[in-house]
Design an enzyme around this catalytic site. Structure first.
Site, mmCIF file in Angstrom:
data_model
loop_
_atom_site.group_PDB
_atom_site.id
_atom_site.type_symbol
_atom_site.label_atom_id
_atom_site.label_comp_id
_atom_site.label_asym_id
_atom_site.label_seq_id
_atom_site.Cartn_x
_atom_site.Cartn_y
_atom_site.Cartn_z
ATOM 1 N N PHE A 51 0.835 -1.196 0.000
ATOM 2 C CA PHE A 51 0.000 0.000 0.000
ATOM 3 C C PHE A 51 0.872 1.249 0.000
ATOM 4 O O PHE A 51 0.675 2.176 -0.795
ATOM 5 C CB PHE A 51 -0.913 -0.025 1.230
ATOM 6 N N CYS A 52 1.874 1.274 0.905
ATOM 7 C CA CYS A 52 2.735 2.456 1.008
ATOM 8 C C CYS A 52 3.706 2.554 -0.167
ATOM 9 O O CYS A 52 4.020 3.664 -0.619
ATOM 10 C CB CYS A 52 3.501 2.431 2.328
ATOM 11 N N VAL A 53 4.184 1.429 -0.669
ATOM 12 C CA VAL A 53 5.047 1.469 -1.855
ATOM 13 C C VAL A 53 4.297 2.115 -3.011
ATOM 14 O O VAL A 53 4.813 3.004 -3.709
ATOM 15 C CB VAL A 53 5.529 0.064 -2.238
ATOM 16 N N HIS A 69 3.795 5.936 -2.507
ATOM 17 C CA HIS A 69 4.986 6.778 -2.670
ATOM 18 C C HIS A 69 5.591 6.657 -4.064
ATOM 19 O O HIS A 69 6.361 7.532 -4.475
ATOM 20 C CB HIS A 69 5.949 6.522 -1.513
#
Length: 339
Positions: A85-87, A90
């Site tokens: 999700f965070c990859v 960003h």
């Protein structure tokens, strides 16, 4: 319609009041998105919400270090923590900085071609296992350390409480969609934000010691609040359970735990073997948040609720406790190496 929320019902933007509404408003202005799933899922615990937003804003969004460089750090930490999700998020934000090739290189987990970005990426992916100073000018060190530690905390909350999809049906996995999302956010991302504007949101919250690496900076002040507010989740565990979690994380080598055996085992060799059965569900959730948040399951949360866990706010605070204990362990190693 499917939502990314797993175990918490967020406070809707239109229903938000007080500190939650203030965070939502600043987030929409400074991040460029009115509804960020991570921050909405933290909203039942306004103290955790505000301090998490403050560390993110003051490390990643504000300051003098180039935004693209800090996005490389955020993505590198997220890759190391197995937080898709965070990859994805960003990668989109790297596109928003105009670094389109860099964005896709990092999304694939490959080393950037630019030497500066390559050094930062290698440092970020190794922050849990190797205590090294960030490869950047000294005046930018607090922002890079703050960004790395912020994402060690944020990745754990995201992996525990959200699904892996940033967009419905996993649309963020399309390079075209990532590029378009970045272009939509470009104007906001490329603004230079003044430092310190998240700190008024921390009024009235407990504050711990400002870390030496962040002394004299808004990033350090924000982390002092996060350490204190997340640490208050310790009240949700009995003394033996707290000690067992802290000791297991202190002994952790930074690597991903094995699927069988090891500290997460429920057997006699597991970290929680001496914890009373009634307290084990809460202790297990905190320990999972610290060491392997992507392994929090419906059964784990159900067992906690059956053992007396009640509110969404308590669940957020319990997971935040585990996440911040892991951050303390990582921060201690980085602090040794940071001037």
């Amino acid at each position: 319609m499917p939502t990314p929320y797993r175990y918490v019902t967020p406070v809707p933007r239109k229903a938000a009041t007080g500190r939650v509404a203030e965070v939502y408003d600043q987030l929409a202005r400074d991040f460029g998105m009115a509804r960020m799933p991570l921050f909405m899922t933290l909203s039942p615990a306004p103290d955790v919400l505000a301090s998490t937003w403050a560390v993110l804003r003051e490390s990643l969004l504000a300051g003098q270090a180039p935004r693209a460089a800090k996005e490389v750090v955020a993505a590198g930490v997220s890759l190391a923590n197995k937080c898709p999700f965070c990859v994805d998020a960003h990668t989109v934000l790297l596109h928003a900085t105009g670094e389109h090739r860099l964005a896709e290189t990092v999304a694939r987990g490959e080393t950037p071609s630019d030497p500066e970005h390559a050094r930062l990426f290698a440092w970020a992916t190794g922050t849990a296992t190797a205590g090294q100073a960030p490869p950047c000018p000294p005046e930018q060190a607090a922002e890079h350390v703050g960004t790395a530690l912020a994402f060690h905390f944020i990745n754990r909350m995201v992996s525990s409480l959200l699904t892996g999809d940033l967009l419905p049906a996993g649309l963020q996995r399309s390079r075209l969609v990532r590029g378009l999302g970045g272009r939509a956010l470009a104007r906001t991302v490329r603004r230079r934000l003044p430092r310190g504007e998240a700190l008024p949101l921390l009024r009235g919250l407990p504050s711990g010691r400002v870390p030496a690496w962040g002394a004299g900076t808004p990033v350090g002040t924000a982390f002092a609040a996060l350490h204190a507010t997340a640490g208050e989740g310790a009240s949700l565990l009995g003394g033996t359970a707290r000690e067992a979690v802290v000791e297991a994380v202190a002994a952790w080598d930074g690597a991903h735990p094995a699927l069988s055996g090891g500290p997460l085992s429920g057997g006699p060799s597991g970290a929680l073997a001496e914890v009373a059965p009634a307290e084990r569900p809460a202790a297990r959730l905190a320990l999972l948040a610290a060491l392997a948040p992507y392994r929090v399951t419906d059964a784990d949360v159900a067992a906690w609720r059956e053992a007396g866990g009640r509110s969404d706010a308590d669940l957020v605070r319990l997971l935040a406790l585990g996440a911040v204990i892991a951050v303390w362990r990582i921060e201690a190693a980085l602090a040794v190496a940071t001037p």
